[in-house]
Design a protein around this motif. Sequence first.
Motif, short mmCIF file in Angstrom:
data_model
loop_
_atom_site.label_atom_id
_atom_site.label_comp_id
_atom_site.label_asym_id
_atom_site.label_seq_id
_atom_site.Cartn_x
_atom_site.Cartn_y
_atom_site.Cartn_z
N GLY A 296 0.72 -1.20 0.09
CA GLY A 296 0.04 0.02 0.01
C GLY A 296 0.90 1.24 -0.05
O GLY A 296 0.35 2.35 0.42
N THR A 297 2.15 1.00 -0.13
CA THR A 297 2.99 2.33 -0.27
C THR A 297 2.93 2.74 -1.60
O THR A 297 2.64 2.12 -2.74
N ASP A 298 3.25 4.30 -2.05
CA ASP A 298 3.35 4.70 -3.12
C ASP A 298 4.52 4.83 -3.69
O ASP A 298 5.16 5.36 -4.70
N ARG A 299 5.86 4.22 -2.99
CA ARG A 299 6.99 3.77 -3.55
C ARG A 299 7.36 2.78 -4.44
O ARG A 299 6.33 1.57 -4.47
N PHE A 300 8.07 3.12 -5.46
CA PHE A 300 8.60 1.92 -6.31
C PHE A 300 9.92 1.48 -6.12
O PHE A 300 10.56 2.39 -5.47
N ALA A 301 10.53 0.46 -6.56
CA ALA A 301 11.78 0.02 -6.11
C ALA A 301 12.54 -0.67 -7.77
O ALA A 301 11.59 -1.26 -8.39
N THR A 302 13.74 -0.26 -7.79
CA THR A 302 14.31 -1.31 -8.87
C THR A 302 15.33 -2.16 -8.36
O THR A 302 15.45 -1.79 -6.99
N CYS A 303 15.62 -3.28 -9.12
CA CYS A 303 16.33 -4.27 -8.44
C CYS A 303 16.97 -5.11 -9.62
O CYS A 303 16.37 -5.33 -10.56
N THR A 304 18.21 -5.80 -9.21
CA THR A 304 18.73 -6.63 -10.10
C THR A 304 19.06 -8.00 -9.18
O THR A 304 19.70 -7.67 -8.13
N ARG B 194 16.29 -8.52 -14.16
CA ARG B 194 16.59 -7.11 -13.89
C ARG B 194 15.39 -6.37 -13.83
O ARG B 194 14.49 -6.54 -14.82
N ALA B 195 14.82 -5.65 -12.79
CA ALA B 195 13.52 -4.93 -12.96
C ALA B 195 14.05 -3.12 -12.71
O ALA B 195 14.10 -2.85 -11.60
N GLY B 196 14.25 -2.74 -13.62
CA GLY B 196 14.28 -1.40 -13.96
C GLY B 196 15.70 -0.83 -13.35
O GLY B 196 15.86 0.54 -13.20
N HIS B 197 16.61 -1.60 -13.13
CA HIS B 197 17.95 -1.44 -12.38
C HIS B 197 19.22 -1.56 -13.46
O HIS B 197 18.85 -2.18 -14.29
#
Length: 548
Positions: free
Chosen positions: A415-423, A438-441
């Motif tokens: 329920g947060t408005d934050r997104f995260a990048t990750c490899t 890879r997710a946007g990282h």
Amino acid sequence: MSGMGVDGGGGLGDGAGTAVAGVPALVGIGGVVWEPPAGRLHCDATALAVLGMTREECERHPELLAARVLAQDMPRLFAEARRVLARRTAFSVYFRIRHSDGDIRWTHAQGRTVRDADGGLLRVVGVVRDARPDVEARESQVADPTGARHADMVQQLTTTLTQAATVEEVTEALVRAGLLGPATVKSVAICCEDHGHVLLLAFRGFPASVVRALRMSRLEDSLPLSETIRTGRPVFLDHAGLLDHYPQLRSLLPAHDSAGYAMLPLTAEGRTFGAVGLVSEGGGFSPQVRTLLLALSGTIAQSLQRALLYDRTREMAAGLQTSMLPAKLPQTPALTLAARYRPAPFAHEVGGDWYDALRLSRGRTALVIGDVQGHDVHAAAVMGQLRTALRAYLAEGHSAQAALSRAGRFLAELGTDRFATCTLAVLDPAAGEAEIVRAGHLGPLVRHADGRCAWYPVPGGMPLGPFPEEECPSTRIPFEAGATMVLCTDGLVESRTDDILVGKTALLRCLASAPAPLETLADHLLTAVADPAGNADDIALLLARRAR
């Protein structure tokens, strides 16, 4: 340079506004706009004359300006530029510049920064002028150390202390200020009271024996700084007087010396919380200098109190962030790991960067590096939850692709408005390969055993959180014996002044020529590539090397 004109709407009539509009140029003040992100410099005609540049040089070759500044003044100019790029809103600096005719002229630059809503630096707006009259006036005042010269020094020191953010910067300001007129400050010690002990915060120029004694002193001891904190009264002594009043110092200091000593109480809100000790090379302190130091002690106390709060807040933020990172990395005979984390350069900012490593079945090891959007406690909390969730999915035996997809759905459900990048990289030494998701990282950077280095163009998916139903593609790349993989967050390669491609290229070149031991390599990459002046982000770095 239309923004440099005087606005006639601030209470001036049309005639007065017209009359005033040309005054800056008439008295030799020129307007300058510097745009660090674009690398552009704009100067009006007066500024070009002050700087000794042509319009073409200013617009097409702004680097010529730095080349014409005298080498002796470059460290001061660069230090001011770093402070402006990092956090300052206003600046004022004097430097000498050599014009094309060989004439060397003192120049004064002054202005402010313009930042976007996120604090990113957009441009630096200011003025430049010929400062030779200032230098001539100052030289004419040298014979009057109790008058205008002291007033000028007090103004400069007060400005510097107002801008000092850390205890170290306060100490440096006191050393450089020229507090004692013809004499020079050769040693400075700053301490505060801490539960009955004297806590040494910063020092310059003291021998190791004196530093040890200061670190071991208590508030009740008969020592100059302890007594100043205890009584709240200043102490001024010459060398002989110091040894007479404090005989226990005879074993630490020479029997004869021309030094003078000043101990100033640091008092704020009616309470003495510390003391500053100054040692001069020029003997005792004149009545005028004593009056000056006492007048400045309040400003020093306020600056130091603010700096202590800044340092402690920064330490707490860094401690919170570091406590959420793994205390130990899983080393194996086939794989050696190393990691580094550097917090953002601002006090209250807790970043969302993290790294992790987990030993899996069949001799495999999972490496994770990621970044949660934002620089606050919320970002750190989300980071901690996401790291724990991803570690749990991997430990349960899910594939790299499935584990990252589940982590994305977990983040969306928070329920947060934050997104995260990750490899996520799963290294398999037995198979000689690595599986990358890879997710946007940033993707992996690999140095092969033969020294070749490359950023692998691994296909990636969207960042975690906003699109929970999307899966990131999985890609396998070679990871042969002797190869080194580097995973990092964008804080290492991105800055406010350069494109990220510039940073990625710099990291690749640095890796190609860097030292071989993995721990040494991690330190080298962090210090050689990351630019504190142009970087306002935290940095996470994770390295893995396969045994030969």
